[in-house]
Design a protein around this motif. Sequence first.
Motif, mmCIF file in Angstrom:
data_model
loop_
_atom_site.group_PDB
_atom_site.id
_atom_site.type_symbol
_atom_site.label_atom_id
_atom_site.label_comp_id
_atom_site.label_asym_id
_atom_site.label_seq_id
_atom_site.Cartn_x
_atom_site.Cartn_y
_atom_site.Cartn_z
ATOM 1 N N TYR A 77 8.204 -3.575 -10.783
ATOM 2 C CA TYR A 77 8.525 -3.562 -9.413
ATOM 3 C C TYR A 77 7.258 -2.620 -8.808
ATOM 4 N N ALA A 78 6.912 -1.562 -9.664
ATOM 5 C CA ALA A 78 5.911 -0.635 -9.053
ATOM 6 C C ALA A 78 4.547 -1.519 -8.996
ATOM 7 N N VAL A 79 4.023 -2.005 -9.986
ATOM 8 C CA VAL A 79 2.750 -2.696 -10.005
ATOM 9 C C VAL A 79 2.631 -3.725 -9.044
ATOM 10 N N SER A 80 3.739 -4.562 -8.694
ATOM 11 C CA SER A 80 3.861 -5.761 -7.685
ATOM 12 C C SER A 80 3.542 -4.978 -6.260
ATOM 13 N N HIS A 81 3.719 -3.855 -5.722
ATOM 14 C CA HIS A 81 3.726 -3.202 -4.636
ATOM 15 C C HIS A 81 2.514 -2.312 -4.576
ATOM 16 N N ILE A 82 1.747 -2.183 -5.724
ATOM 17 C CA ILE A 82 0.637 -1.379 -5.322
ATOM 18 C C ILE A 82 -0.433 -1.740 -4.411
ATOM 19 N N PRO A 83 -0.845 -3.076 -4.230
ATOM 20 C CA PRO A 83 -1.503 -3.465 -3.366
ATOM 21 C C PRO A 83 -1.184 -3.110 -1.728
ATOM 22 N N PHE A 84 0.155 -3.446 -1.612
ATOM 23 C CA PHE A 84 0.807 -3.180 -0.136
ATOM 24 C C PHE A 84 0.785 -1.649 0.030
ATOM 25 N N THR A 85 1.015 -0.870 -1.059
ATOM 26 C CA THR A 85 1.007 0.667 -0.697
ATOM 27 C C THR A 85 -0.479 1.089 -0.394
ATOM 28 N N ILE A 86 -1.585 0.510 -0.981
ATOM 29 C CA ILE A 86 -2.614 0.943 -0.814
ATOM 30 C C ILE A 86 -3.250 0.545 0.325
ATOM 31 N N PHE A 87 -2.702 -0.852 0.975
ATOM 32 C CA PHE A 87 -3.008 -1.025 2.173
ATOM 33 C C PHE A 87 -2.524 -0.330 3.373
ATOM 34 N N ILE A 88 -1.487 0.513 3.165
ATOM 35 C CA ILE A 88 -0.955 1.447 4.294
ATOM 36 C C ILE A 88 -1.680 2.795 3.976
ATOM 37 N N LEU A 89 -1.937 3.098 2.726
ATOM 38 C CA LEU A 89 -2.347 4.626 2.585
ATOM 39 C C LEU A 89 -3.929 4.795 2.842
ATOM 40 N N VAL A 90 -4.533 3.631 2.593
ATOM 41 C CA VAL A 90 -6.060 3.865 2.761
ATOM 42 C C VAL A 90 -6.438 4.100 4.116
ATOM 43 N N SER A 91 -5.585 3.342 5.367
ATOM 44 C CA SER A 91 -6.042 3.764 6.683
ATOM 45 C C SER A 91 -5.702 5.325 6.653
ATOM 46 N N PHE A 92 -4.635 5.860 6.208
ATOM 47 C CA PHE A 92 -4.291 7.190 6.549
ATOM 48 C C PHE A 92 -5.555 8.115 5.955
ATOM 49 N N MET A 93 -5.760 7.807 4.637
ATOM 50 C CA MET A 93 -6.673 8.687 3.943
ATOM 51 C C MET A 93 -8.038 8.739 4.935
ATOM 52 N N GLY A 94 -8.300 7.763 5.371
ATOM 53 C CA GLY A 94 -9.737 7.962 6.098
ATOM 54 C C GLY A 94 -9.711 8.577 7.218
ATOM 55 N N THR A 95 -8.400 9.202 7.815
ATOM 56 C CA THR A 95 -8.218 10.072 8.871
ATOM 57 C C THR A 95 -8.455 11.598 8.339
ATOM 58 N N VAL A 96 -8.199 11.759 7.254
ATOM 59 C CA VAL A 96 -8.260 13.207 6.683
ATOM 60 C C VAL A 96 -9.878 13.557 6.774
ATOM 61 N N PRO A 97 -10.149 14.733 7.442
ATOM 62 C CA PRO A 97 -11.389 15.334 7.582
ATOM 63 C C PRO A 97 -11.977 15.811 6.179
ATOM 64 N N ARG A 98 -13.294 15.083 6.265
ATOM 65 C CA ARG A 98 -13.844 15.554 4.941
ATOM 66 C C ARG A 98 -14.298 16.838 4.834
ATOM 67 N N GLU A 99 -14.472 17.748 5.894
ATOM 68 C CA GLU A 99 -14.788 19.026 6.013
ATOM 69 C C GLU A 99 -13.639 19.983 5.368
#
Length: 278
Positions: free
Chosen positions: A145-167
Amino acid sequence: MAAIKFLAKLTVRIPLLIWSVIVVFPIIWMFLGAFKTNAEIFRSPWSLPETFNVGNFVSAWTDFNIGTAFMNTLFVTVLGTVLCLIFAIPTSYALDRIRFKGSDVLLNLYLSSMMIPAVLGWIPLFFLLMKLNMLDNLVALSLVYAVSHIPFTIFILVSFMGTVPRELEEAASIDGMSPYGILLKIVTPLVKSGIITASILNAISFWNEYFMALILLQTDSKNTLGVQMDLISTNAQYNSAWGVLFAGLTIAVIPVIIFYSMFQRHIVKGMTEGAVKG
Protein backbone atom coordinates in the motif's frame (compact mmCIF):
# COMPACT_ATOMS: atom_id res chain seq x y z
CA MET A 1 -32.17 41.78 -10.54
CA ALA A 2 -32.60 40.02 -7.22
CA ALA A 3 -35.06 37.61 -8.82
CA ILE A 4 -32.58 36.74 -11.55
CA LYS A 5 -29.85 36.02 -8.96
CA PHE A 6 -32.29 33.87 -6.98
CA LEU A 7 -33.22 31.87 -10.08
CA ALA A 8 -29.54 31.46 -10.98
CA LYS A 9 -28.79 30.09 -7.52
CA LEU A 10 -31.84 27.86 -7.71
CA THR A 11 -30.78 26.31 -11.01
CA VAL A 12 -27.48 25.37 -9.40
CA ARG A 13 -28.78 24.22 -6.03
CA ILE A 14 -31.66 22.05 -7.24
CA PRO A 15 -29.43 19.63 -9.24
CA LEU A 16 -27.00 19.53 -6.31
CA LEU A 17 -29.85 18.77 -3.91
CA ILE A 18 -31.15 16.00 -6.16
CA TRP A 19 -27.67 14.53 -6.49
CA SER A 20 -27.19 14.68 -2.70
CA VAL A 21 -30.43 12.75 -2.17
CA ILE A 22 -29.33 10.12 -4.72
CA VAL A 23 -26.00 9.68 -2.91
CA VAL A 24 -27.23 9.81 0.69
CA PHE A 25 -30.39 7.71 0.33
CA PRO A 26 -28.61 4.33 -0.20
CA ILE A 27 -26.45 5.02 2.87
CA ILE A 28 -29.52 5.77 4.99
CA TRP A 29 -31.29 2.68 3.62
CA MET A 30 -28.25 0.56 4.47
CA PHE A 31 -28.09 2.01 7.98
CA LEU A 32 -31.78 1.33 8.65
CA GLY A 33 -31.49 -2.18 7.20
CA ALA A 34 -28.77 -2.93 9.73
CA PHE A 35 -31.40 -2.73 12.51
CA LYS A 36 -33.99 -4.91 10.76
CA THR A 37 -34.58 -8.62 10.87
CA ASN A 38 -34.52 -10.57 7.62
CA ALA A 39 -38.33 -10.79 7.73
CA GLU A 40 -38.62 -7.01 7.96
CA ILE A 41 -36.17 -6.49 5.11
CA PHE A 42 -38.16 -8.76 2.78
CA ARG A 43 -41.56 -7.53 3.96
CA SER A 44 -40.92 -3.78 3.92
CA PRO A 45 -37.41 -2.92 2.68
CA TRP A 46 -38.06 0.84 2.51
CA SER A 47 -39.74 1.33 5.88
CA LEU A 48 -38.27 2.16 9.27
CA PRO A 49 -37.32 -0.75 11.55
CA GLU A 50 -40.04 -1.88 13.94
CA THR A 51 -37.42 -1.96 16.72
CA PHE A 52 -33.83 -0.81 16.56
CA ASN A 53 -32.20 -4.15 17.29
CA VAL A 54 -28.39 -4.25 17.54
CA GLY A 55 -28.28 -8.03 17.17
CA ASN A 56 -27.09 -7.76 13.57
CA PHE A 57 -24.08 -5.72 14.67
CA VAL A 58 -23.18 -8.21 17.38
CA SER A 59 -23.52 -11.11 14.96
CA ALA A 60 -21.47 -9.33 12.27
CA TRP A 61 -18.72 -8.41 14.75
CA THR A 62 -18.37 -11.86 16.31
CA ASP A 63 -19.95 -14.60 14.18
CA PHE A 64 -18.86 -13.14 10.82
CA ASN A 65 -15.42 -11.91 11.97
CA ILE A 66 -16.02 -8.24 11.19
CA GLY A 67 -14.23 -7.39 14.42
CA THR A 68 -11.05 -9.17 13.32
CA ALA A 69 -11.28 -7.69 9.82
CA PHE A 70 -11.81 -4.23 11.30
CA MET A 71 -8.62 -4.48 13.36
CA ASN A 72 -6.69 -5.88 10.38
CA THR A 73 -7.84 -2.98 8.23
CA LEU A 74 -6.97 -0.48 10.93
CA PHE A 75 -3.50 -2.02 11.22
CA VAL A 76 -2.66 -1.95 7.49
CA THR A 77 -4.16 1.54 7.10
CA VAL A 78 -2.11 3.08 9.90
CA LEU A 79 1.10 1.23 9.05
CA GLY A 80 0.74 1.84 5.31
CA THR A 81 0.12 5.56 5.84
CA VAL A 82 3.12 5.93 8.17
CA LEU A 83 5.44 3.96 5.86
CA CYS A 84 4.33 6.02 2.87
CA LEU A 85 5.22 9.24 4.69
CA ILE A 86 8.58 7.82 5.80
CA PHE A 87 9.44 7.06 2.16
CA ALA A 88 7.84 10.07 0.48
CA ILE A 89 8.87 13.00 2.72
CA PRO A 90 12.67 12.67 2.29
CA THR A 91 12.25 11.73 -1.38
CA SER A 92 10.13 14.84 -2.03
CA TYR A 93 12.68 17.01 -0.24
CA ALA A 94 15.57 15.54 -2.19
CA LEU A 95 13.82 15.93 -5.53
CA ASP A 96 12.96 19.56 -4.81
CA ARG A 97 16.12 20.72 -3.05
CA ILE A 98 19.01 18.58 -4.29
CA ARG A 99 19.68 19.38 -7.92
CA PHE A 100 21.58 16.68 -9.75
CA LYS A 101 21.76 15.42 -13.31
CA GLY A 102 18.52 13.67 -14.08
CA SER A 103 16.60 14.97 -11.05
CA ASP A 104 13.82 16.38 -13.23
CA VAL A 105 13.64 13.12 -15.16
CA LEU A 106 13.40 11.17 -11.91
CA LEU A 107 10.59 13.42 -10.64
CA ASN A 108 8.68 13.06 -13.90
CA LEU A 109 9.20 9.31 -13.71
CA TYR A 110 7.63 9.24 -10.26
CA LEU A 111 4.69 11.36 -11.39
CA SER A 112 4.15 9.46 -14.63
CA SER A 113 3.93 6.19 -12.69
CA MET A 114 0.56 7.40 -11.37
CA MET A 115 -0.79 6.92 -14.88
CA ILE A 116 0.08 3.20 -14.98
CA PRO A 117 -2.91 0.98 -14.08
CA ALA A 118 -2.21 -0.89 -10.85
CA VAL A 119 -3.73 -4.07 -12.30
CA LEU A 120 -0.65 -4.50 -14.53
CA GLY A 121 1.51 -5.17 -11.50
CA TRP A 122 -0.73 -7.54 -9.56
CA ILE A 123 0.52 -10.82 -11.05
CA PRO A 124 4.27 -9.95 -10.96
CA LEU A 125 3.83 -8.65 -7.42
CA PHE A 126 2.09 -11.85 -6.35
CA PHE A 127 4.95 -14.03 -7.59
CA LEU A 128 7.57 -11.68 -6.12
CA LEU A 129 6.01 -11.84 -2.66
CA MET A 130 5.57 -15.58 -3.00
CA LYS A 131 9.32 -16.02 -3.65
CA LEU A 132 10.05 -13.80 -0.63
CA ASN A 133 7.61 -15.78 1.55
CA MET A 134 5.64 -12.60 2.20
CA LEU A 135 2.21 -13.70 1.05
CA ASP A 136 -0.59 -13.68 3.62
CA ASN A 137 1.28 -11.06 5.63
CA LEU A 138 -0.37 -7.87 6.87
CA VAL A 139 2.97 -6.05 7.15
CA ALA A 140 3.77 -6.93 3.51
CA LEU A 141 0.33 -5.70 2.46
CA SER A 142 0.96 -2.44 4.32
CA LEU A 143 4.28 -2.09 2.51
CA VAL A 144 2.59 -2.65 -0.85
CA TYR A 145 0.00 0.00 0.00
CA ALA A 146 2.71 2.46 1.02
CA VAL A 147 4.85 1.94 -2.08
CA SER A 148 1.85 2.16 -4.41
CA HIS A 149 0.98 5.63 -3.07
CA ILE A 150 4.47 7.10 -2.96
CA PRO A 151 4.10 8.85 -6.37
CA PHE A 152 0.80 10.45 -5.35
CA THR A 153 2.25 11.59 -2.03
CA ILE A 154 5.34 13.02 -3.76
CA PHE A 155 3.05 14.83 -6.20
CA ILE A 156 1.39 16.60 -3.26
CA LEU A 157 4.48 17.24 -1.13
CA VAL A 158 6.85 18.55 -3.80
CA SER A 159 4.69 21.61 -4.40
CA PHE A 160 4.77 22.36 -0.66
CA MET A 161 8.50 21.76 -0.34
CA GLY A 162 9.15 24.38 -3.01
CA THR A 163 7.49 27.08 -0.89
CA VAL A 164 9.86 26.70 2.06
CA PRO A 165 12.39 29.60 1.95
CA ARG A 166 15.89 28.36 1.36
CA GLU A 167 17.17 31.06 3.72
CA LEU A 168 15.73 29.13 6.67
CA GLU A 169 17.67 26.03 5.68
CA GLU A 170 20.86 28.01 5.11
CA ALA A 171 20.56 29.66 8.54
CA ALA A 172 19.99 26.28 10.19
CA SER A 173 22.96 24.82 8.32
CA ILE A 174 25.20 27.68 9.49
CA ASP A 175 24.10 26.94 13.07
CA GLY A 176 25.38 23.41 12.60
CA MET A 177 22.14 21.53 11.97
CA SER A 178 22.49 18.40 9.84
CA PRO A 179 20.49 17.90 6.62
CA TYR A 180 18.27 15.38 8.40
CA GLY A 181 17.69 17.84 11.23
CA ILE A 182 16.77 20.55 8.71
CA LEU A 183 14.28 18.20 7.07
CA LEU A 184 12.68 17.04 10.33
CA LYS A 185 12.77 20.24 12.38
CA ILE A 186 12.53 23.01 9.77
CA VAL A 187 10.93 21.77 6.56
CA THR A 188 8.48 19.13 7.80
CA PRO A 189 6.59 21.45 10.20
CA LEU A 190 6.24 24.05 7.44
CA VAL A 191 4.63 21.58 5.03
CA LYS A 192 2.26 20.16 7.64
CA SER A 193 -0.82 20.96 5.53
CA GLY A 194 0.48 18.88 2.64
CA ILE A 195 1.43 15.99 4.93
CA ILE A 196 -2.01 15.97 6.56
CA THR A 197 -3.76 16.09 3.18
CA ALA A 198 -1.70 13.23 1.73
CA SER A 199 -2.11 11.17 4.90
CA ILE A 200 -5.90 11.52 4.97
CA LEU A 201 -6.34 10.68 1.29
CA ASN A 202 -3.98 7.72 1.56
CA ALA A 203 -5.65 6.41 4.71
CA ILE A 204 -9.11 6.51 3.13
CA SER A 205 -7.78 4.73 0.05
CA PHE A 206 -6.08 2.01 2.14
CA TRP A 207 -9.19 1.52 4.27
CA ASN A 208 -11.38 0.94 1.21
CA GLU A 209 -8.88 -1.16 -0.79
CA TYR A 210 -10.10 -4.59 -1.88
CA PHE A 211 -8.23 -6.20 -4.78
CA MET A 212 -4.69 -6.24 -3.37
CA ALA A 213 -5.96 -7.65 -0.08
CA LEU A 214 -7.91 -10.30 -1.97
CA ILE A 215 -4.84 -11.35 -3.95
CA LEU A 216 -2.16 -11.20 -1.25
CA LEU A 217 -4.06 -12.49 1.80
CA GLN A 218 -4.97 -16.17 1.96
CA THR A 219 -6.08 -16.75 5.56
CA ASP A 220 -9.59 -15.78 6.66
CA SER A 221 -8.28 -14.50 9.99
CA LYS A 222 -6.18 -11.90 8.13
CA ASN A 223 -8.91 -10.60 5.84
CA THR A 224 -9.47 -6.87 5.64
CA LEU A 225 -12.95 -5.34 5.68
CA GLY A 226 -13.28 -5.29 1.90
CA VAL A 227 -12.54 -8.99 1.54
CA GLN A 228 -14.62 -9.96 4.58
CA MET A 229 -17.61 -7.98 3.33
CA ASP A 230 -17.40 -9.82 0.03
CA LEU A 231 -17.56 -13.14 1.91
CA ILE A 232 -20.54 -11.95 3.93
CA SER A 233 -22.25 -10.76 0.75
CA THR A 234 -21.87 -14.22 -0.77
CA ASN A 235 -23.12 -15.77 2.46
CA ALA A 236 -26.13 -13.46 2.56
CA GLN A 237 -27.33 -14.67 -0.83
CA TYR A 238 -27.63 -18.25 0.40
CA ASN A 239 -28.35 -17.84 4.12
CA SER A 240 -30.46 -14.68 4.01
CA ALA A 241 -28.06 -12.82 6.30
CA TRP A 242 -29.01 -9.46 4.83
CA GLY A 243 -29.32 -7.70 8.17
CA VAL A 244 -25.83 -8.84 9.10
CA LEU A 245 -24.54 -7.66 5.71
CA PHE A 246 -26.02 -4.20 6.23
CA ALA A 247 -24.59 -4.09 9.74
CA GLY A 248 -21.13 -5.03 8.46
CA LEU A 249 -21.31 -2.38 5.75
CA THR A 250 -22.33 0.19 8.33
CA ILE A 251 -19.38 -0.73 10.56
CA ALA A 252 -17.05 -0.41 7.55
CA VAL A 253 -18.45 2.89 6.31
CA ILE A 254 -19.02 4.89 9.49
CA PRO A 255 -15.29 5.31 10.39
CA VAL A 256 -14.58 6.69 6.92
CA ILE A 257 -17.50 9.14 7.13
CA ILE A 258 -16.45 10.32 10.60
CA PHE A 259 -12.78 10.54 9.61
CA TYR A 260 -13.52 12.53 6.46
CA SER A 261 -15.96 14.83 8.27
CA MET A 262 -13.36 15.61 10.93
CA PHE A 263 -10.58 16.42 8.47
CA GLN A 264 -12.53 17.77 5.50
CA ARG A 265 -11.28 21.29 6.09
CA HIS A 266 -7.69 20.09 6.19
CA ILE A 267 -8.14 18.29 2.86
CA VAL A 268 -9.65 21.34 1.15
CA LYS A 269 -7.07 23.64 2.70
CA GLY A 270 -4.17 21.39 1.75
CA MET A 271 -5.31 20.86 -1.84
CA THR A 272 -6.00 24.59 -2.28
CA GLU A 273 -2.64 25.62 -0.87
CA GLY A 274 -0.89 23.01 -2.97
CA ALA A 275 -2.60 24.21 -6.13
CA VAL A 276 -1.82 27.86 -5.43
CA LYS A 277 1.75 27.33 -4.25
CA GLY A 278 2.58 24.68 -6.81
